[in-house]
Design a protein around this motif. Structure first.
Motif, mmCIF file in Angstrom:
data_model
loop_
_atom_site.group_PDB
_atom_site.id
_atom_site.type_symbol
_atom_site.label_atom_id
_atom_site.label_comp_id
_atom_site.label_asym_id
_atom_site.label_seq_id
_atom_site.Cartn_x
_atom_site.Cartn_y
_atom_site.Cartn_z
ATOM 1 N N PHE A 133 0.834 -1.207 0.000
ATOM 2 C CA PHE A 133 0.000 0.000 0.000
ATOM 3 C C PHE A 133 0.870 1.259 0.000
ATOM 4 O O PHE A 133 0.611 2.216 -0.743
ATOM 5 N N LEU A 134 1.917 1.255 0.809
ATOM 6 C CA LEU A 134 2.795 2.428 0.876
ATOM 7 C C LEU A 134 3.524 2.641 -0.446
ATOM 8 O O LEU A 134 3.737 3.786 -0.876
ATOM 9 N N ILE A 135 3.920 1.552 -1.105
ATOM 10 C CA ILE A 135 4.579 1.671 -2.418
ATOM 11 C C ILE A 135 3.622 2.295 -3.432
ATOM 12 O O ILE A 135 3.990 3.188 -4.205
ATOM 13 N N SER A 136 2.378 1.836 -3.414
ATOM 14 C CA SER A 136 1.397 2.390 -4.356
ATOM 15 C C SER A 136 1.098 3.848 -4.046
ATOM 16 O O SER A 136 0.888 4.660 -4.958
ATOM 17 N N ILE A 137 1.107 4.216 -2.762
ATOM 18 C CA ILE A 137 0.872 5.615 -2.384
ATOM 19 C C ILE A 137 2.011 6.487 -2.911
ATOM 20 O O ILE A 137 1.786 7.571 -3.456
ATOM 21 N N ASN A 138 3.245 6.010 -2.752
ATOM 22 C CA ASN A 138 4.385 6.789 -3.248
ATOM 23 C C ASN A 138 4.338 6.938 -4.767
ATOM 24 O O ASN A 138 4.731 7.961 -5.323
ATOM 25 N N THR A 139 3.834 5.903 -5.428
ATOM 26 C CA THR A 139 3.734 5.959 -6.891
ATOM 27 C C THR A 139 2.696 6.979 -7.335
ATOM 28 O O THR A 139 2.888 7.712 -8.316
ATOM 29 N N LEU A 140 1.585 7.038 -6.604
ATOM 30 C CA LEU A 140 0.481 7.911 -6.993
ATOM 31 C C LEU A 140 0.529 9.278 -6.327
ATOM 32 O O LEU A 140 -0.367 10.085 -6.535
ATOM 33 N N SER A 141 1.552 9.503 -5.481
ATOM 34 C CA SER A 141 1.573 10.749 -4.699
ATOM 35 C C SER A 141 1.671 11.987 -5.568
ATOM 36 O O SER A 141 1.251 13.069 -5.178
ATOM 37 N N GLN A 152 0.087 12.444 -8.376
ATOM 38 C CA GLN A 152 -1.131 12.679 -9.131
ATOM 39 C C GLN A 152 -2.035 13.652 -8.389
ATOM 40 O O GLN A 152 -2.243 13.518 -7.181
ATOM 41 N N PRO A 153 -2.605 14.591 -9.092
ATOM 42 C CA PRO A 153 -3.472 15.556 -8.425
ATOM 43 C C PRO A 153 -4.800 14.942 -7.998
ATOM 44 O O PRO A 153 -5.453 15.433 -7.084
ATOM 45 N N ASP A 154 -5.195 13.874 -8.667
ATOM 46 C CA ASP A 154 -6.490 13.273 -8.361
ATOM 47 C C ASP A 154 -6.339 12.299 -7.189
ATOM 48 O O ASP A 154 -5.939 11.157 -7.362
ATOM 49 N N GLN A 155 -6.669 12.790 -6.012
ATOM 50 C CA GLN A 155 -6.501 11.963 -4.811
ATOM 51 C C GLN A 155 -7.496 10.795 -4.776
ATOM 52 O O GLN A 155 -7.276 9.811 -4.078
ATOM 53 N N GLU A 156 -8.592 10.912 -5.514
ATOM 54 C CA GLU A 156 -9.576 9.840 -5.503
ATOM 55 C C GLU A 156 -9.016 8.554 -6.107
ATOM 56 O O GLU A 156 -9.548 7.473 -5.918
ATOM 57 N N ALA A 157 -7.911 8.704 -6.919
ATOM 58 C CA ALA A 157 -7.326 7.524 -7.561
ATOM 59 C C ALA A 157 -6.518 6.677 -6.592
ATOM 60 O O ALA A 157 -6.077 5.588 -6.936
ATOM 61 N N TRP A 158 -6.287 7.201 -5.389
ATOM 62 C CA TRP A 158 -5.502 6.441 -4.422
ATOM 63 C C TRP A 158 -6.247 5.167 -4.021
ATOM 64 O O TRP A 158 -7.473 5.168 -3.874
ATOM 65 N N PRO A 159 -5.531 4.077 -3.802
ATOM 66 C CA PRO A 159 -6.168 2.768 -3.567
ATOM 67 C C PRO A 159 -6.733 2.641 -2.148
ATOM 68 O O PRO A 159 -6.137 1.990 -1.286
ATOM 69 N N SER A 160 -7.882 3.242 -1.912
ATOM 70 C CA SER A 160 -8.482 3.194 -0.580
ATOM 71 C C SER A 160 -8.933 1.787 -0.214
ATOM 72 O O SER A 160 -9.021 1.436 0.971
ATOM 73 N N HIS A 161 -9.206 0.938 -1.238
ATOM 74 C CA HIS A 161 -9.628 -0.421 -0.932
ATOM 75 C C HIS A 161 -8.504 -1.220 -0.267
ATOM 76 O O HIS A 161 -8.761 -2.193 0.449
ATOM 77 N N ASP A 162 -7.248 -0.829 -0.495
ATOM 78 C CA ASP A 162 -6.128 -1.513 0.154
ATOM 79 C C ASP A 162 -6.175 -1.329 1.666
ATOM 80 O O ASP A 162 -5.734 -2.209 2.420
ATOM 81 N N ILE A 163 -6.657 -0.183 2.103
ATOM 82 C CA ILE A 163 -6.781 0.050 3.545
ATOM 83 C C ILE A 163 -7.756 -0.955 4.143
ATOM 84 O O ILE A 163 -7.513 -1.504 5.230
ATOM 85 N N ASP A 164 -8.851 -1.223 3.440
ATOM 86 C CA ASP A 164 -9.804 -2.222 3.925
ATOM 87 C C ASP A 164 -9.143 -3.596 4.028
ATOM 88 O O ASP A 164 -9.407 -4.360 4.960
ATOM 89 N N HIS A 165 -8.261 -3.901 3.061
ATOM 90 C CA HIS A 165 -7.553 -5.184 3.092
ATOM 91 C C HIS A 165 -6.631 -5.255 4.313
ATOM 92 O O HIS A 165 -6.550 -6.289 4.998
ATOM 93 N N ILE A 166 -5.952 -4.146 4.609
ATOM 94 C CA ILE A 166 -5.072 -4.108 5.788
ATOM 95 C C ILE A 166 -5.891 -4.292 7.058
ATOM 96 O O ILE A 166 -5.494 -5.025 7.978
ATOM 97 N N LEU A 167 -7.044 -3.643 7.125
ATOM 98 C CA LEU A 167 -7.901 -3.754 8.308
ATOM 99 C C LEU A 167 -8.385 -5.184 8.498
ATOM 100 O O LEU A 167 -8.525 -5.654 9.638
ATOM 101 N N VAL A 168 -8.626 -5.894 7.406
ATOM 102 C CA VAL A 168 -9.005 -7.305 7.512
ATOM 103 C C VAL A 168 -7.859 -8.123 8.109
ATOM 104 O O VAL A 168 -8.071 -8.977 8.985
ATOM 105 N N MET A 169 -6.637 -7.852 7.647
ATOM 106 C CA MET A 169 -5.475 -8.548 8.198
ATOM 107 C C MET A 169 -5.304 -8.256 9.691
ATOM 108 O O MET A 169 -4.967 -9.141 10.487
ATOM 109 N N LEU A 170 -5.563 -7.018 10.071
ATOM 110 C CA LEU A 170 -5.447 -6.638 11.481
ATOM 111 C C LEU A 170 -6.533 -7.308 12.323
ATOM 112 O O LEU A 170 -6.279 -7.706 13.470
ATOM 113 N N SER A 171 -7.728 -7.425 11.761
ATOM 114 C CA SER A 171 -8.798 -8.116 12.496
ATOM 115 C C SER A 171 -8.453 -9.594 12.675
ATOM 116 O O SER A 171 -8.756 -10.192 13.719
ATOM 117 N N GLN A 172 -7.805 -10.192 11.674
ATOM 118 C CA GLN A 172 -7.356 -11.578 11.815
ATOM 119 C C GLN A 172 -6.266 -11.696 12.881
ATOM 120 O O GLN A 172 -6.226 -12.678 13.640
#
Length: 668
Positions: A201-209, A211-231
């Protein structure tokens, strides 16, 4: 004053000074004056809403702190290393109370000490409703802040999440954790998986940092991280559940405790980042983080909090095993009830013999230390014999049954059935305790009389002199001696023995003592495999009880020596032994006792027993409750139901109803 602070900041910018001044203005005179703080915050909100320039100054000052003053350490769960041990952290807190740390203004965590200068700041900050703090966030208007300040703040936030992820992954590889949960080595560990996902996720953020369009950032990855944390949290919960069967250690408990806190903080930071550009949805998380940070700052050198947190962990460790043992001391049916009475009567016989041996040892006029050692061995080995013969000492019950009751309260909630079952358990415990005391006393006194009479027949002289008999009766005088205080000391010893028993039960399971005994080749040759297996099984199931009984005897036998050593009025009074001493005294005085004196001695015994039980039970119940975090709401509900049951069915607290016996037989 607030107007002046903004004016000075505009002329000579100093973000830390501005924030410190505003916090000082918001702080009420007394920490409990929440309304005063609320009105001050609302006044500041009005000022910021009516003057856009002041709002701009404040939000840029805050973002400057978050961007330029190294806030990463502030975001983390602990001010100091999460691997700090109990004593090193206690030493640090005590030393820093007298000599505080030097403030390095390059770090925001140190500047926090300038903002919240009083330990009571956490009280009013937490008491102010979240909605009020959210109003202040809206009034500041972070959405209008310069993009470069927001970008740097976000980078620091991400850096903090990375550090937390590293720590969680590192703790997930601890040998103590892997030993308790070997599946972490066999399958993909969620502690490592969350770090792998976060890194991507951090690598993808650095890649997209760029870009002016912040909506393109992979917010779904955060949900994936939260699932891992819940596990990861699920694994920790499973480890906690398994600790009742496989035991635990201080190190393992400390690791899981830290991981739980770090996972919660990482989840919070990720949610804040996910809604960073959506201010309306970030308010709740930001306020929650702010209150946690203020609390952490105000309690960074709190010695009592550190003590209580670790004692709760220790209490949970020993009471989990004690609660299982305590269930054997609680009777439900009449056969169990009378069986417990017979078991207690058997213990009464041995207690009379122990009391006789104690008097014989005291006649030898030995040195205090030698006498204390012999008294301790007499009590300790006697209690072990009582346990081996499956007899029951009444006062040993409270430390065990309290843990069992607390475990039931932990499982109970506001549901009527759960609380009613708990009330029934308390009634069972009460009558079990009463019949056990009756069984101890009803034979301790006559057996002591019989032993004294046999001595008289065999030697022609009384076992104790009339002076000694009077001294024994005076020693249980509830009003003209320290009998009740000494009974309280015995109650504390009983409580400690319960903790010792739980500790050794846990140690036997967690350290695999039985398996290690079976592996000793020299012991196999000495005892043979079959006998060694029986010994190992016995130790597995009884090590805690044996240790608790022996150390209880040592505590009782050593109290008098402690009093002699320090010149303090230290002694013990135990209901069963005091009863036996009354039996010896009656024969020594040739039963020349008035009915008033006999009644007074009986009153002394009743009060000694009451103090023994109440002190040991209340201490054990308190520790068990603390270890499970029982809420006051549950206490009030429990007391109300208990009073109702006592009023409607008082006999249940003395004798089991016949219907329970029938139901039990039908079930079988």
């Amino acid at each position: 004053m607030i107007e002046q602070a903004f004016a000075q900041h505009e002329q000579q910018p100093d973000a830390p000074k501005l924030i410190a001044t505003l916090v000082a203005e918001l702080r009420p005179t007394k920490s409990h004056q929440t309304e005063v703080a609320v009105k001050a915050i609302q006044a500041l909100c009005f000022l910021l809403n009516s003057d856009a320039n002041k709002a701009k100054l404040l939000r840029e000052a805050i973002l400057q702190l978050l961007a330029e003053h190294k806030p990463i350490s502030l975001y983390l769960i602990a001010r100091h290393s999460v691997f700090t041990g109990f004593f090193s952290e206690m030493r640090r807190r005590i030393s820093h109370k007298f000599l505080p740390e030097a403030i390095n203004e390059g770090y925001l965590i140190d500047l926090f000490a300038r903002f919240f200068t009083k330990n009571t700041d956490a009280i009013w900050v937490s008491a102010v409703p979240n909605e009020v703090w959210q109003q202040l966030i809206v009034a500041i208007g972070f959405q209008d802040a310069p993009s470069h300040l927001k970008a740097e703040s976000k980078q620091n936030l991400l850096a903090a999440t990375q550090v937390l992820s590293y720590r969680i992954a590192a703790l997930g590889l601890e040998p103590e954790l892997l030993r308790n949960h070997p599946e972490l080595e066999q399958y993909t560990s969620p502690f490592l998986a969350q770090h792998a996902v976060l890194s991507e996720f951090l690598i993808s953020i650095n890649t997209l940092s760029g870009q002016p369009d912040q909506e393109a950032w992979p917010s779904h990855d955060i949900d994936h991280i939260l699932v891992m944390l819940s596990q990861s949290s699920a694994v920790i919960s499973k480890i906690h559940r398994n600790s009742a069967q496989v035991g635990t250690s201080i190190q393992l408990t400390h690791i899981t405790q830290q991981m739980t806190k770090q996972i919660a903080r990482l989840e919070l930071l990720l949610r804040i980042f996910a809604s960073f550009d959506k201010p309306d949805s970030a308010h709740t998380e930001v306020v929650s983080l702010f209150k946690q940070l203020v609390y952490s700052e105000c309690h960074k050198n709190d010695v009592s909090e550190h003590w209580h947190e670790n004692m709760e962990v220790m209490a949970l460790r020993v009471t989990e095993n004690a609660s299982r043992t305590g269930e054997h001391y609680i009777t439900d049916s009449r056969p169990e009830y009378f069986g417990l009475m017979r078991s207690a009567m058997g213990a009464g016989v041995i207690i009379a013999l122990m009391a006789m041996l104690k008097i014989l040892l005291s006649k030898m006029q030995l040195a205090p230390l030698t006498e204390a050692i012999l008294f301790s061995l007499n009590y300790g080995l006697g209690f072990i014999l009582i346990h081996i013969l499956h007899f029951t000492v009444a006062t040993k019950q409270p430390a065990m049954t309290a843990a069992a009751i607390a475990a039931s309260i932990d499982a109970a909630d506001s549901q009527s059935k759960a609380v009613d079952n708990l009330v029934a358990m308390i009634a069972n415990t009460t009558r079990s305790q009463m019949v056990a005391i009756f069984g101890n006393v009803v034979l301790a006194i006559p057996v002591a009389m019989l032993l004294a009479w046999i001595t008289l027949l065999a030697t022609g002289s009384h076992f104790i002199t009339p002076d000694k008999a009077h001294h024994l009766l005076e020693s249980i005088d509830p009003f003209n001696s320290g009998a009740l205080i000494y009974a309280g000391i015995a109650g504390v010893c009983l409580f400690l023995s319960g903790l010792i028993a739980g500790y050794h039960d846990n140690m036997a399971i967690y350290n695999k003592i039985p398996q290690r005994l079976r592996a000793l080749s020299w012991l196999q040759l000495l005892l043979g495999k079959s006998l060694l297996a029986r010994v190992a099984n016995y130790i597995e199931n009884n090590l805690g009880a044996l240790a608790g009984n022996f150390y209880f005897g040592c505590l009782l036998g050593g109290m008098t020596a402690i009093g002699v050593l320090f010149g303090l009025p230290f002694d013990i009074r135990h209901i069963a032994f005091s009863s036996a001493f009354v039996g010896f005294a009656a024969v020594g005085l040739e039963f020349m006792l008035t009915w008033q004196a006999a009644l007074y001695a009986a009153l002394g015994l009743v009060l000694i027993g009451l103090v023994n039980l109440s002190v040991s039970f209340s201490l054990a119940l308190y520790v068990a409750m603390k270890s499970r975090g029982v809420r006051f709401k549950q206490w009030r509900l429990l007391i109300a139901r208990l009073a109702t049951r006592l009023n409607q069915h008082p006999a249940e607290f003395v004798l089991p109803p016949k219907k329970l016996e029938k139901q039990s037989g039908t079930h079988e």
